[in-house]
Motif scaffolding. Structure first.
Motif, short mmCIF file in Angstrom:
data_model
loop_
_atom_site.label_atom_id
_atom_site.label_comp_id
_atom_site.label_asym_id
_atom_site.label_seq_id
_atom_site.Cartn_x
_atom_site.Cartn_y
_atom_site.Cartn_z
N GLY A 19 36.31 84.01 16.37
CA GLY A 19 34.79 84.04 16.46
C GLY A 19 34.35 83.25 17.78
O GLY A 19 33.42 82.80 18.09
N ILE A 20 35.23 82.96 18.63
CA ILE A 20 34.97 82.48 20.05
C ILE A 20 34.65 83.26 21.05
O ILE A 20 35.41 84.29 21.31
N PRO A 21 33.38 83.45 21.40
CA PRO A 21 33.19 84.29 22.47
C PRO A 21 33.48 84.00 23.99
O PRO A 21 33.96 82.82 24.22
N VAL A 22 33.81 85.08 24.73
CA VAL A 22 34.54 84.71 26.12
C VAL A 22 33.70 85.26 26.99
O VAL A 22 32.58 86.29 26.85
N LEU A 23 33.56 84.54 28.24
CA LEU A 23 32.96 84.90 29.50
C LEU A 23 33.73 85.01 30.70
O LEU A 23 34.38 83.60 30.96
N PHE A 24 34.25 85.99 31.47
CA PHE A 24 35.23 85.95 32.37
C PHE A 24 35.01 86.73 33.48
O PHE A 24 34.39 87.72 33.25
N PRO A 25 35.34 86.21 34.76
CA PRO A 25 35.23 87.36 35.84
C PRO A 25 36.41 88.20 35.58
O PRO A 25 37.58 87.70 35.06
N LEU A 26 36.34 89.48 35.87
CA LEU A 26 37.36 90.57 35.67
C LEU A 26 38.41 90.30 36.57
O LEU A 26 38.21 90.12 37.73
N HIS A 27 39.72 90.37 36.38
CA HIS A 27 40.72 90.19 37.21
C HIS A 27 40.97 91.43 38.16
O HIS A 27 40.36 92.34 37.61
N ALA A 28 41.09 91.38 39.43
CA ALA A 28 40.92 92.25 40.49
C ALA A 28 42.02 93.41 40.12
O ALA A 28 41.80 94.63 40.54
N ARG A 29 43.10 93.03 39.41
CA ARG A 29 43.89 94.42 39.08
C ARG A 29 43.51 95.14 38.02
O ARG A 29 44.17 96.59 37.86
N LYS A 30 42.44 94.90 37.20
CA LYS A 30 41.86 95.68 36.21
C LYS A 30 40.87 96.50 36.80
O LYS A 30 39.83 96.02 37.33
N LYS A 31 41.00 97.76 36.61
CA LYS A 31 40.13 98.78 37.19
C LYS A 31 39.08 99.20 35.93
O LYS A 31 39.21 99.15 34.88
N VAL A 32 37.78 99.15 36.59
CA VAL A 32 36.52 99.61 35.80
C VAL A 32 36.06 100.78 35.99
O VAL A 32 35.89 101.27 37.29
N ASP A 33 35.63 101.43 35.12
CA ASP A 33 34.90 102.86 35.22
C ASP A 33 33.63 102.90 34.40
O ASP A 33 33.73 103.15 33.08
N PHE A 34 32.54 102.56 34.93
CA PHE A 34 31.03 102.30 34.17
C PHE A 34 30.93 103.47 33.63
O PHE A 34 29.88 103.76 32.98
N SER A 35 31.50 104.60 33.97
CA SER A 35 31.04 106.01 33.41
C SER A 35 31.70 106.08 32.07
O SER A 35 31.38 107.01 31.39
N LEU A 36 32.64 105.32 31.46
CA LEU A 36 33.20 105.46 30.31
C LEU A 36 32.62 104.54 29.55
O LEU A 36 31.92 103.67 29.69
N GLY A 37 32.85 104.61 28.01
CA GLY A 37 32.44 103.72 27.00
C GLY A 37 30.89 104.04 26.78
O GLY A 37 30.37 105.05 27.03
N VAL A 38 30.37 102.84 26.13
CA VAL A 38 28.94 102.78 25.61
C VAL A 38 28.12 102.30 26.72
O VAL A 38 28.07 101.04 27.18
#
Length: 111
Positions: A19-38
């Protein structure tokens, strides 16, 4: 809150289970596609992360097998920096406020 090196599936799943919320900057190796998901708004979405096939070296096989097969996280960008959080409610937790919170506390902890 932690730096980008703690932004891993296993750590997020373990904290989320407690139940501990997290907030991180995303690691540079992780690719993000904002067209996916909700879609939650401009460059803001919910996405399911699937458990990697390889377990972290610091985790036992049993503990890793006990983790869920996927977790839902929120990825968003503010001023070109991509963040990840388990605070999924975009109306209750505005992305600009989360980024400011990270930057404020980060100046004391991570720089």
């Amino acid at each position: 809150m932690a730096d980008r090196y703690y932004c891993t599936f296993a750590i997020i799943a373990l904290l989320q289970a407690r139940g501990i919320p997290v907030l991180f900057p995303l690691h540079a190796r992780k690719k993000v596609d904002f067209s996916l998901g909700v879609y939650l708004g401009a460059i803001d979405h919910l996405i399911d992360w699937t458990k990697p096939k390889r377990k972290p070296v610091w985790m036992s096989k049993q503990d890793y097998s006990d983790l869920p097969e996927s977790i839902t996280v929120r990825e968003f960008a503010v001023n070109g920096r991509i963040y990840l959080t388990t605070l999924l409610n975009a109306k209750g937790f505005h992305k600009q406020e989360l980024a400011m919170l990270y930057q404020y506390f980060g100046q004391f902890c991570f720089d």
